[in-house]
Design an enzyme around this catalytic site. Sequence first.
Site, PDB file in Angstrom:
ATOM      1  N   GLU A  48       0.868  -1.194   0.000  1.00  0.00           N
ATOM      2  CA  GLU A  48       0.000   0.000   0.000  1.00  0.00           C
ATOM      3  C   GLU A  48       0.907   1.248   0.000  1.00  0.00           C
ATOM      4  O   GLU A  48       1.947   1.248   0.674  1.00  0.00           O
ATOM      5  CB  GLU A  48      -0.833  -0.025   1.292  1.00  0.00           C
ATOM      6  CG  GLU A  48      -1.646   1.214   1.592  1.00  0.00           C
ATOM      7  CD  GLU A  48      -2.264   1.183   2.999  1.00  0.00           C
ATOM      8  OE1 GLU A  48      -1.598   0.704   3.955  1.00  0.00           O
ATOM      9  OE2 GLU A  48      -3.416   1.624   3.141  1.00  0.00           O
ATOM     10  N   ASN A 108      -7.037   6.150  -1.639  1.00  0.00           N
ATOM     11  CA  ASN A 108      -5.949   5.212  -1.364  1.00  0.00           C
ATOM     12  C   ASN A 108      -6.184   4.054  -2.338  1.00  0.00           C
ATOM     13  O   ASN A 108      -7.121   3.281  -2.175  1.00  0.00           O
ATOM     14  CB  ASN A 108      -6.041   4.766   0.099  1.00  0.00           C
ATOM     15  CG  ASN A 108      -4.855   3.936   0.524  1.00  0.00           C
ATOM     16  OD1 ASN A 108      -4.137   3.381  -0.307  1.00  0.00           O
ATOM     17  ND2 ASN A 108      -4.656   3.825   1.838  1.00  0.00           N
ATOM     18  N   LYS A 125      -9.499   1.983  -1.893  1.00  0.00           N
ATOM     19  CA  LYS A 125      -9.702   1.388  -0.563  1.00  0.00           C
ATOM     20  C   LYS A 125     -11.044   1.791   0.044  1.00  0.00           C
ATOM     21  O   LYS A 125     -11.357   2.994   0.153  1.00  0.00           O
ATOM     22  CB  LYS A 125      -8.552   1.822   0.353  1.00  0.00           C
ATOM     23  CG  LYS A 125      -8.556   1.207   1.744  1.00  0.00           C
ATOM     24  CD  LYS A 125      -7.279   1.640   2.456  1.00  0.00           C
ATOM     25  CE  LYS A 125      -7.129   1.093   3.846  1.00  0.00           C
ATOM     26  NZ  LYS A 125      -5.858   1.528   4.464  1.00  0.00           N
ATOM     27  N   GLU A 144      -6.177   8.621   7.805  1.00  0.00           N
ATOM     28  CA  GLU A 144      -6.653   8.202   6.467  1.00  0.00           C
ATOM     29  C   GLU A 144      -7.991   8.826   6.115  1.00  0.00           C
ATOM     30  O   GLU A 144      -8.256   9.154   4.969  1.00  0.00           O
ATOM     31  CB  GLU A 144      -6.756   6.680   6.388  1.00  0.00           C
ATOM     32  CG  GLU A 144      -5.409   6.025   6.227  1.00  0.00           C
ATOM     33  CD  GLU A 144      -5.525   4.608   5.733  1.00  0.00           C
ATOM     34  OE1 GLU A 144      -6.069   4.377   4.651  1.00  0.00           O
ATOM     35  OE2 GLU A 144      -5.069   3.712   6.463  1.00  0.00           O
ATOM     36  N   CYS A 170      -4.762  -3.040   2.686  1.00  0.00           N
ATOM     37  CA  CYS A 170      -4.483  -2.995   4.125  1.00  0.00           C
ATOM     38  C   CYS A 170      -5.678  -3.340   5.016  1.00  0.00           C
ATOM     39  O   CYS A 170      -6.034  -4.492   5.150  1.00  0.00           O
ATOM     40  CB  CYS A 170      -3.876  -1.652   4.497  1.00  0.00           C
ATOM     41  SG  CYS A 170      -3.123  -1.722   6.137  1.00  0.00           S
ATOM     42  N   ASN A 195       0.361  -1.131   5.357  1.00  0.00           N
ATOM     43  CA  ASN A 195       1.243  -0.358   6.247  1.00  0.00           C
ATOM     44  C   ASN A 195       0.619  -0.522   7.624  1.00  0.00           C
ATOM     45  O   ASN A 195      -0.347   0.184   7.957  1.00  0.00           O
ATOM     46  CB  ASN A 195       1.228   1.128   5.898  1.00  0.00           C
ATOM     47  CG  ASN A 195       2.075   1.465   4.686  1.00  0.00           C
ATOM     48  OD1 ASN A 195       3.243   1.789   4.807  1.00  0.00           O
ATOM     49  ND2 ASN A 195       1.466   1.389   3.519  1.00  0.00           N
TER      50      ASN A 195
END
Length: 309
Positions: A48, A108, A125, A144, A170, A195
């Site tokens: 990621e 993302n 994501k 995020e 992730c 991550n």
Amino acid sequence: MTTRSLTVAAAQLGPVPKSASRPDTLARLIKLLEAAATEGAQLVVFPEAALTPFFPHWLVDDDNELLSYYEQSLPSPDTRELFDAARELRVAFVLGYAERTDDDRYFNTAALVDETGDVIHRYRKIHLPGFQSVQDGAPFQNLEKRYFEVGDLGFGVQSWRNTTIGLAICNDRRWAETYRVLALKGAELVCLGYNTPASTPHLTESNDLTDFQNHLSMQAGAYQNSMWVVGTAKAGIEEGVAQIGGSVIIAPSGEIIATARTLGDELVTAEIDLDMVMRYRRDVFNFEQHRRPEHYKSITEPHPRGNTR
Ligand code: CDT
């Protein structure tokens, strides 16, 4: 009888510091891609946000700094060499990156790039962890929800060569729905990067379980949906935040067949038997024969004493 096989690689990265230039970082990715090609890999999965440090771990005040973390196109001038290398080596790859769209939306994202260097599939994501605003007193942030919108492409799948691939990113790997939706759509292989901090500031009781829960999530997803999973970490201490490694290749049996040993740049490669998916899906996890969604009743109304009090 011939079996359908594929050689895949998880290309784990060590930390990408703020001070690293994009060309420096890209050179590391290309080196891993070349090593993977030498080992016969046909598909390489990068982490990621592979091109940058994981910037949601801190508050970025400076707009120019923040914008510098996003790619506006793929390939961008900064990433073109990786695409050229893939074409020359005839190796496909999955790349996680921060995406800025033409109309200034931020996601993302992960892209599946085939062995001719074309982007053939994109995933944004969906399960964004963390917060919109800074958490006072936390040793590091997860912003995020501040820096990205929830992905708007759903969980799609893409036919490629002799298989069907689904992407996740992730935190998605912790959610059962991710694998189930992809499996119902026919994915045989799920590729994801992560991550993951070695500690969780707001749930310290799980700090000793981070590596276990990382593998648990992906192994359960693989087994319960009869699919291969390749999970790739960005590992090591990045801008003061310790991140786990443990990049893996997991079989539809739920078994880990290859895993990373370090917290640095490391390639994990395996030849996988794609027909194993069908063997499990014809038997224990024959969705058609044994799955009973019509009996699950409403899933939209939580019990009054549900999971948050
Ligand atoms: N990048 C990312 O999604 N990280 C989250 C941190 C949550 S900590 C439980 C992850 O799921 O790894």
